[in-house]
Design a protein around this motif. Structure first.
Motif, short mmCIF file in Angstrom:
data_model
loop_
_atom_site.label_atom_id
_atom_site.label_comp_id
_atom_site.label_asym_id
_atom_site.label_seq_id
_atom_site.Cartn_x
_atom_site.Cartn_y
_atom_site.Cartn_z
N ILE A 30 33.55 33.07 40.89
CA ILE A 30 34.63 33.89 40.31
C ILE A 30 34.11 34.71 39.13
CG2 ILE A 30 36.80 33.76 39.03
CD1 ILE A 30 37.47 31.27 40.74
N LEU A 31 33.35 34.04 38.26
CA LEU A 31 32.82 34.74 37.08
C LEU A 31 31.90 35.88 37.51
CD1 LEU A 31 32.64 34.77 33.99
CD2 LEU A 31 30.65 33.28 34.17
N TYR A 32 31.03 35.59 38.47
CA TYR A 32 30.10 36.63 38.95
C TYR A 32 30.88 37.81 39.54
CZ TYR A 32 26.50 38.94 41.67
OH TYR A 32 25.65 39.88 42.20
N ILE A 34 34.01 38.78 38.98
CA ILE A 34 34.76 39.55 37.98
C ILE A 34 33.82 40.42 37.14
CG2 ILE A 34 36.16 39.35 35.88
CD1 ILE A 34 37.50 36.92 37.14
N LEU A 35 32.72 39.81 36.68
CA LEU A 35 31.79 40.59 35.85
C LEU A 35 31.16 41.71 36.66
CD1 LEU A 35 29.97 37.84 33.73
CD2 LEU A 35 31.86 39.31 33.07
N ASN A 36 30.76 41.39 37.88
CA ASN A 36 30.08 42.39 38.72
C ASN A 36 31.04 43.47 39.20
OD1 ASN A 36 27.63 43.25 39.73
ND2 ASN A 36 28.08 42.46 41.76
N PHE A 38 34.08 44.36 37.37
CA PHE A 38 34.79 45.06 36.30
C PHE A 38 33.94 45.39 35.08
CE2 PHE A 38 38.07 42.58 38.55
CZ PHE A 38 38.87 43.62 38.96
N ALA A 39 32.86 44.66 34.86
CA ALA A 39 32.13 44.86 33.60
C ALA A 39 30.76 45.51 33.81
CB ALA A 39 31.94 43.53 32.88
N PHE A 40 29.95 44.94 34.68
CA PHE A 40 28.56 45.40 34.78
C PHE A 40 28.43 46.86 35.27
CE2 PHE A 40 27.26 40.73 35.26
CZ PHE A 40 27.12 40.61 33.88
N ALA A 42 30.39 49.44 34.78
CA ALA A 42 30.68 50.34 33.65
C ALA A 42 29.57 50.26 32.62
CB ALA A 42 32.01 49.96 33.02
#
Lengths: 171, 291
Positions: A30-32, A34-36, A38-40, A42
């Motif tokens: 889940i963490l991977y 979400i980060l991949n 929504f965050a990484f 950008a």
């Protein structure tokens, strides 16, 4: 359901539990995600944009530096050309000035000689006229004086010719 | 809510409480290797390490999503900090694995690093392992403090995720499995299996077998290294908090911050190195080793 007495997991040694193990796998997934998701992207996009901006800025600065060097070289060339041209103009002007000076000097000399010659001729002419007038008056006086001495008029052409020849001989 | 006294009350208040209690002020904490189950959802046990793991996830997500939500070309504040940390990690990935693979591995490595980092650092948050549910038969002082013989009879609600072997083992398995997936995808089935099973000569065959053993050993080393270091640091803080309340743990907080960072970095760096090796052919390895 909240357990009133918390239990220490004891199914496997060291607290290992297949369900908890799976839960941690899912947590990481889940963490991977979400980060991949929504965050990484950008983050990488911004980092890439900034890298491109910096690279473009450096390239522009390098280009500007080269342009400045080129402009400086061109300006230096133009200044050198202007200096050469100026020196050429000064040299030409000096040469022309000297040539004109000689020319005008020669012309002035020639004119002075010409004026002097004209004056000399005019003076000679005036002298000749004065001589003629004087001769005429002397002749007239001589004839008049001779007429008074002789007692008759000596106005005839023969008498005048004699007087003139006499004056010519005196001269 | 009940508080385990030693970790929340400065030692200057201890004598008065001791006089009231009429016995030992507190005992050494009970050290348990396994996590505590707080409640169950069907057959699924929700443990204090699992909750700490969720908290770590929330912190990481909030940090990264918050920092990257409205990014500007000139960073400031949280974006600046997150970009600084991420770009350091990205540079490290590119140095180790090369520009192409470094960028490909970065999301995975960054997730591992920051997840473990915040899971490790949870041990220094006040309240972790000192807030919890008292065991039956205890008598809280002032309604919320456990003192004397009851002081270590607390089931903490939060315990750092890295002190749970399920957490470290899961990450180790993920690391090894993802490494294998990259190996198969990049080199193809034959070449990747050829790293482990080769019949050119007996020595190569034995080396291949040892490689297989090393893959499993890697799971054990990954998981137990992280678990052992963080668990030991956690126990150290608990014991020091009991022996020299307030001051003892405070002195060791910087050390725990450092250990937490180093362990996260070691885990991520080793995963990155194994990923780099996995996408490199066996012949290339020999060629680069020869150089």
């Amino acid at each position: 359901m909240i357990i009133s007495q918390a239990q220490v997991l004891a199914e496997l040694p060291l607290g290992l539990n297949p369900l908890l193990f799976l839960a941690q796998l899912v947590n990481f997934g889940i963490l991977y995600y979400i980060l991949n998701r929504f965050a990484f992207p950008a983050l990488r996009k911004t980092l890439d944009e900034r890298t491109a901006t910096i690279r473009e800025g450096i390239a522009n600065a390098e280009e500007a530096k080269q342009s400045l060097n080129k402009a400086n070289q061109q300006a230096q060339g133009i200044i050198q050309q202007a200096q050469q041209r100026g020196q050429q103009i000064i040299a030409d002007a000096t040469t022309n000035g000297e040539r004109l000076r000689v020319q005008y000097e020669n012309e002035a000399k020639a004119r002075a000689v010409e004026v002097a010659e004209q004056n000399r001729r005019r003076m000679a002419q005036e002298e000749a006229q004065a001589r003629n007038a004087l001769r005429q008056q002397v002749a007239d006086l001589a004839i008049s004086a001779a007429g008074r001495v002789v007692g008759e008029s000596l106005d005839g052409p023969r008498q005048r010719r004699l007087v003139d020849e006499f004056i010519a001989e005196v001269e | 809510m009940y508080w385990e006294l030693p970790h929340l009350i400065p030692s200057v208040f201890a004598p008065r409480i001791l006089a009231d209690a009429g016995g030992p002020l507190w005992l050494l904490p009970q050290i348990e290797v396994g996590p505590n189950t707080l409640f169950t959802i069907g057959p699924f046990p929700v443990t204090n390490t699992l909750i700490a793991s969720w908290i770590s996830m929330i912190i990481v997500i909030a940090l990264f999503v918050g920092a990257t939500r409205k990014m500007t070309i000139i960073p400031k504040g949280l974006q600046n900090f997150v970009e600084w940390a991420a770009s350091l990690l990205l540079d490290f990935c590119e140095e180790v694995a090369g520009p192409r693979w470094g960028r490909a591995f970065f999301p995975f490595i960054a997730t591992i690093f920051f997840f473990i980092l915040f899971a490790n650092w949870a041990s220094i948050i006040p309240g972790i392992e000192s807030l919890g549910t008292p065991e039956p038969g205890t008598h809280p002082v002032l309604g919320i403090f456990l003192v004397g013989n009851d002081s270590n009879k607390l089931i903490p609600w939060f315990r750092p995720a890295s002190t749970d072997l399920n957490f470290t083992l899961a990450l180790a398995v993920i690391s090894v499995v993802v490494t294998q997936i990259y190996g198969f995808r990049t080199l193809g089935f034959g070449q990747h299996v050829g790293k482990y099973l080769t019949f050119r000569d007996p020595i190569s065959f034995i080396v291949g077998i040892l490689e297989i053993v090393a893959e499993f050993a890697r799971i054990i080393s990954f998981s137990f290294r992280l678990f052992g270091n963080v668990f030991a640091g956690d126990v150290l803080l608990l014991v020091l908090g009991t022996l020299v309340p307030f001051i003892g743990p405070t002195v060791f907080y910087p050390l725990e911050l450092f250990v937490g960072f180093i362990q996260a970095f070691v885990f991520a760096a080793l995963t990155l190195v194994f990923l780099s090796l996995a996408v490199t052919g066996h012949d290339e390895e020999h060629a680069s080793a020869a150089h």
